[in-house]
Design a protein around this motif. Structure first.
Motif, PDB file in Angstrom:
ATOM      1  N   VAL A 169       3.045  15.218  -3.275  1.00  0.00           N
ATOM      2  CA  VAL A 169       2.096  15.406  -4.348  1.00  0.00           C
ATOM      3  C   VAL A 169       1.043  14.364  -4.658  1.00  0.00           C
ATOM      4  CG1 VAL A 169       1.740  16.166  -6.723  1.00  0.00           C
ATOM      5  CG2 VAL A 169       3.667  17.190  -5.570  1.00  0.00           C
ATOM      6  N   ARG A 170       1.626  13.004  -4.743  1.00  0.00           N
ATOM      7  CA  ARG A 170       0.636  11.855  -4.832  1.00  0.00           C
ATOM      8  C   ARG A 170      -0.466  11.876  -3.508  1.00  0.00           C
ATOM      9  NH1 ARG A 170       2.414   6.255  -6.005  1.00  0.00           N
ATOM     10  NH2 ARG A 170       4.028   6.409  -4.408  1.00  0.00           N
ATOM     11  N   GLU A 171       0.160  12.155  -2.427  1.00  0.00           N
ATOM     12  CA  GLU A 171      -0.620  12.293  -1.214  1.00  0.00           C
ATOM     13  C   GLU A 171      -1.878  12.996  -1.374  1.00  0.00           C
ATOM     14  OE1 GLU A 171       1.797  12.574   2.117  1.00  0.00           O
ATOM     15  OE2 GLU A 171       2.760  10.469   1.737  1.00  0.00           O
ATOM     16  N   ARG A 172      -1.372  14.015  -1.737  1.00  0.00           N
ATOM     17  CA  ARG A 172      -2.358  15.229  -1.857  1.00  0.00           C
ATOM     18  C   ARG A 172      -3.407  14.898  -2.976  1.00  0.00           C
ATOM     19  NH1 ARG A 172      -2.559  20.934  -1.172  1.00  0.00           N
ATOM     20  NH2 ARG A 172      -4.737  21.463  -1.393  1.00  0.00           N
ATOM     21  N   VAL A 173      -2.980  14.571  -4.088  1.00  0.00           N
ATOM     22  CA  VAL A 173      -3.937  14.187  -5.248  1.00  0.00           C
ATOM     23  C   VAL A 173      -4.809  13.197  -4.736  1.00  0.00           C
ATOM     24  CG1 VAL A 173      -4.212  13.145  -7.533  1.00  0.00           C
ATOM     25  CG2 VAL A 173      -2.372  15.069  -6.936  1.00  0.00           C
ATOM     26  N   ALA A 174      -4.430  12.201  -4.031  1.00  0.00           N
ATOM     27  CA  ALA A 174      -5.104  10.866  -3.601  1.00  0.00           C
ATOM     28  C   ALA A 174      -5.970  11.618  -2.577  1.00  0.00           C
ATOM     29  CB  ALA A 174      -4.255  10.116  -2.849  1.00  0.00           C
ATOM     30  N   ALA A 175      -5.907  12.534  -1.629  1.00  0.00           N
ATOM     31  CA  ALA A 175      -6.823  13.031  -0.837  1.00  0.00           C
ATOM     32  C   ALA A 175      -7.965  13.488  -1.563  1.00  0.00           C
ATOM     33  CB  ALA A 175      -6.099  13.897   0.124  1.00  0.00           C
ATOM     34  N   VAL A 176      -7.862  14.315  -2.818  1.00  0.00           N
ATOM     35  CA  VAL A 176      -8.645  15.134  -3.374  1.00  0.00           C
ATOM     36  C   VAL A 176      -9.625  14.152  -4.058  1.00  0.00           C
ATOM     37  CG1 VAL A 176      -9.184  16.794  -5.182  1.00  0.00           C
ATOM     38  CG2 VAL A 176      -7.372  17.107  -3.357  1.00  0.00           C
ATOM     39  N   THR A 177      -8.936  13.048  -4.783  1.00  0.00           N
ATOM     40  CA  THR A 177      -9.434  12.076  -5.495  1.00  0.00           C
ATOM     41  C   THR A 177     -10.234  10.942  -4.582  1.00  0.00           C
ATOM     42  OG1 THR A 177      -7.627  10.786  -5.963  1.00  0.00           O
ATOM     43  CG2 THR A 177      -8.187  12.693  -7.656  1.00  0.00           C
ATOM     44  N   GLY A 178     -10.112  10.860  -3.571  1.00  0.00           N
ATOM     45  CA  GLY A 178     -10.759   9.762  -2.740  1.00  0.00           C
ATOM     46  C   GLY A 178     -10.290   8.397  -2.683  1.00  0.00           C
ATOM     47  N   VAL A 179      -8.938   8.377  -2.975  1.00  0.00           N
ATOM     48  CA  VAL A 179      -8.343   7.023  -3.439  1.00  0.00           C
ATOM     49  C   VAL A 179      -6.992   6.897  -2.239  1.00  0.00           C
ATOM     50  CG1 VAL A 179      -9.310   6.435  -5.295  1.00  0.00           C
ATOM     51  CG2 VAL A 179      -7.043   7.392  -5.285  1.00  0.00           C
ATOM     52  N   ARG A 180      -6.369   5.855  -2.723  1.00  0.00           N
ATOM     53  CA  ARG A 180      -4.955   5.645  -1.813  1.00  0.00           C
ATOM     54  C   ARG A 180      -3.826   6.290  -2.757  1.00  0.00           C
ATOM     55  NH1 ARG A 180      -4.846  -0.516   0.288  1.00  0.00           N
ATOM     56  NH2 ARG A 180      -2.646  -0.279  -0.594  1.00  0.00           N
ATOM     57  N   PRO A 181      -2.760   6.877  -2.051  1.00  0.00           N
ATOM     58  CA  PRO A 181      -1.667   7.308  -2.676  1.00  0.00           C
ATOM     59  C   PRO A 181      -0.853   6.235  -3.534  1.00  0.00           C
ATOM     60  CG  PRO A 181      -1.507   8.132  -0.472  1.00  0.00           C
ATOM     61  CD  PRO A 181      -2.753   7.090  -0.681  1.00  0.00           C
ATOM     62  N   ASP A 182      -0.911   5.210  -3.365  1.00  0.00           N
ATOM     63  CA  ASP A 182      -0.261   3.902  -3.932  1.00  0.00           C
ATOM     64  C   ASP A 182      -1.024   3.391  -5.087  1.00  0.00           C
ATOM     65  OD1 ASP A 182      -1.884   2.698  -2.538  1.00  0.00           O
ATOM     66  OD2 ASP A 182      -0.756   0.974  -1.484  1.00  0.00           O
ATOM     67  N   GLU A 183      -2.143   4.065  -5.188  1.00  0.00           N
ATOM     68  CA  GLU A 183      -3.089   3.746  -6.625  1.00  0.00           C
ATOM     69  C   GLU A 183      -2.856   4.816  -7.714  1.00  0.00           C
ATOM     70  OE1 GLU A 183      -6.945   1.080  -4.806  1.00  0.00           O
ATOM     71  OE2 GLU A 183      -6.801   3.174  -4.377  1.00  0.00           O
TER      72      GLU A 183
END
Length: 445
Positions: free
Chosen positions: A119-133
């Motif tokens: 889920v974090r990876e998917r949200v990161a892709a939409v927001t334009g940042v890294r999942p570990d952020e």
């Protein structure tokens, strides 16, 4: 009945509505008693149609509205509290709740962490940042409180600053820092009427008057009037003055078309259950990777390593069903696209505002600069600035016109009434609001 893509596209041949010929309100339906959730059906905005043109196509948006279970008892123009789930998300949420209840701790102790990471990876892709952020939270408030309370670069005598339009829970957290960190608290007033230049001048003046400001709270879109601030410029201004900014993007994400890098901020809090339509109890915080050490561990958390952003949130045992459903909500968002959602919501706002802005005694609290508003816009009737005044206005609109709005307080110049359409709102719905405001202003018709 499942609404197919072909059925959705059938509405595109309808003529765009004009202000002179308001269409009927969108078809409303309540879920039948005991009904099972509808099977999900995704759809997309048609190719080759600009967002602005599609925003006016009531046939298309009536199809979108049929993907929501909306009460027929009132016209809901108070969608700023949270966003109801569209049918695909609602159906997935039912399944997720059943799965969580069925699998119990086995789910939480085995596969959930990996699923949450996806889920974090998917949200990161939409927001334009890294999942570990990113770290998942129970909402935007928890995200922002963790960032503000955990900000470590404060010394006694430093100043923390917020505006009158910022969210009340974040204001309380900033006030709490006075005892927690020994800082001074400064409050600025966002000018009315607001313009980009006036807003920038107000923040610049406040920072000059408080040279020891080290932490500035900025609402991308505030929940009181819906004013959208020039965040990137304000973040840069704060940085030049020696302050860090925490951006409240709980209302703007999913309503406006942007990504995190465009905000220019190192710290921000977001909601998933407002304009992304995920279930209640979902959000996330953002910390730029090289700034992680500037936010405290949450209650000395040892569940994750210190260099893992998830150690900045500790929610205890929580309902994870909203998190598991987030990808379905993002699918629904992506099917329409942020630009299309933004255009439709601005169109609905423009439609009612343009009908009443000229009326004597009606004050619209956002400007007509498209960069400074989205769906949310508040109004005030001149001289009616008390809580009682605005509760009476809300009651009048509901009793006389079945239009549900909400009173908002905390503004320096007095209370107001907030209006928030949604994706299921029709042009006819906001026309009902305009009719009610003409009546309140003594200008029927």
């Amino acid at each position: 009945m499942v609404l197919t893509r072909r059925a959705m596209m059938a509405g595109l041949g309808a003529a765009a509505a004009t202000y002179g010929a308001p269409p009927a309100a969108a078809v409303r339906r309540a879920p039948p008693a005991g009904a099972e959730p509808e099977p999900p059906a995704l759809f997309g905005a048609p190719k080759g149609v600009t967002p602005d043109r599609l925003a006016r196509d009531e046939g298309f948006w009536e199809g979108v509205a049929r993907r929501f279970q909306v009460s027929p008892d009132f016209v809901n123009l108070e969608n700023g509290y949270y966003g109801i789930m569209p049918d695909p998300v609602r159906a997935a949420y039912h399944r997720a709740v059943d799965r969580l209840n069925r699998e119990n701790s086995h789910l939480l102790r085995t596969t959930y962490r990996a699923e949450a990471d996806r889920v974090r990876e998917r949200v990161a892709a939409v927001t334009g940042v890294r999942p570990d952020e990113l770290a998942l939270t129970r909402g935007g408030t928890e995200a922002l409180q963790n960032l503000l309370a955990g900000y470590r670069r404060l010394a006694p005598g430093d100043v923390v600053m917020y505006a009158d339009l910022d969210y009340h829970s974040t204001q309380y957290t900033m006030n709490w820092l006075k005892e927690r960190r020994g800082v001074r608290v400064a409050r600025l007033v966002v000018p009315e009427p607001a313009t980009r230049a006036a807003v920038l001048d107000a923040y610049a003046k406040a920072l000059r008057e408080h040279p020891r400001t080290r932490l500035l709270l900025i609402s991308h879109m505030n929940n009181r009037t819906g004013l959208v601030l020039p965040v990137a410029e304000l973040v840069a201004m704060a940085r030049e003055a020696g302050a860090d900014a925490v951006v409240d993007a709980a209302h703007s994400w999913g309503q406006l078309d942007f990504t995190i890098p465009g905000l220019g901020a190192d710290f921000a809090g977001f909601s998933l259950h407002k304009w992304m339509g995920a279930p209640l109890g979902s959000g996330f915080l953002y910390i730029r990777r090289d700034r992680l050490d500037d936010i405290d561990l949450a209650f000395a958390d040892e569940s994750f390593p210190r260099d893992d952003i998830r150690s900045r949130v500790h929610s205890g045992t929580m309902d994870v069903a909203p998190i598991l459903v987030t990808p379905v909500a993002l699918d629904f968002h992506d099917a329409l696209g942020a630009a299309v959602k933004q255009a439709r919501l601005r169109y609905l706002r423009d439609r009612w505002v343009e009908q009443v802005r000229h009326l004597p005694g009606v004050e619209i609290l956002t400007p007509d600069d498209p960069a400074m508003y989205g769906a949310i816009t508040s109004f005030r009737l001149t001289g009616r600035t008390s809580e009682a005044d605005n509760l009476a206005i809300v009651k009048h609109l509901l009793d006389r016109h079945r239009v549900f709005t909400v009173r908002r307080g905390g503004l320096a110049r007095g209370d107001c009434v907030r209006v928030t359409p949604a994706l299921f709102t029709s042009a006819g719905d906001v026309d009902l609001l305009a009719k009610g405001l003409r009546e309140l202003a003594g200008r029927p018709g």
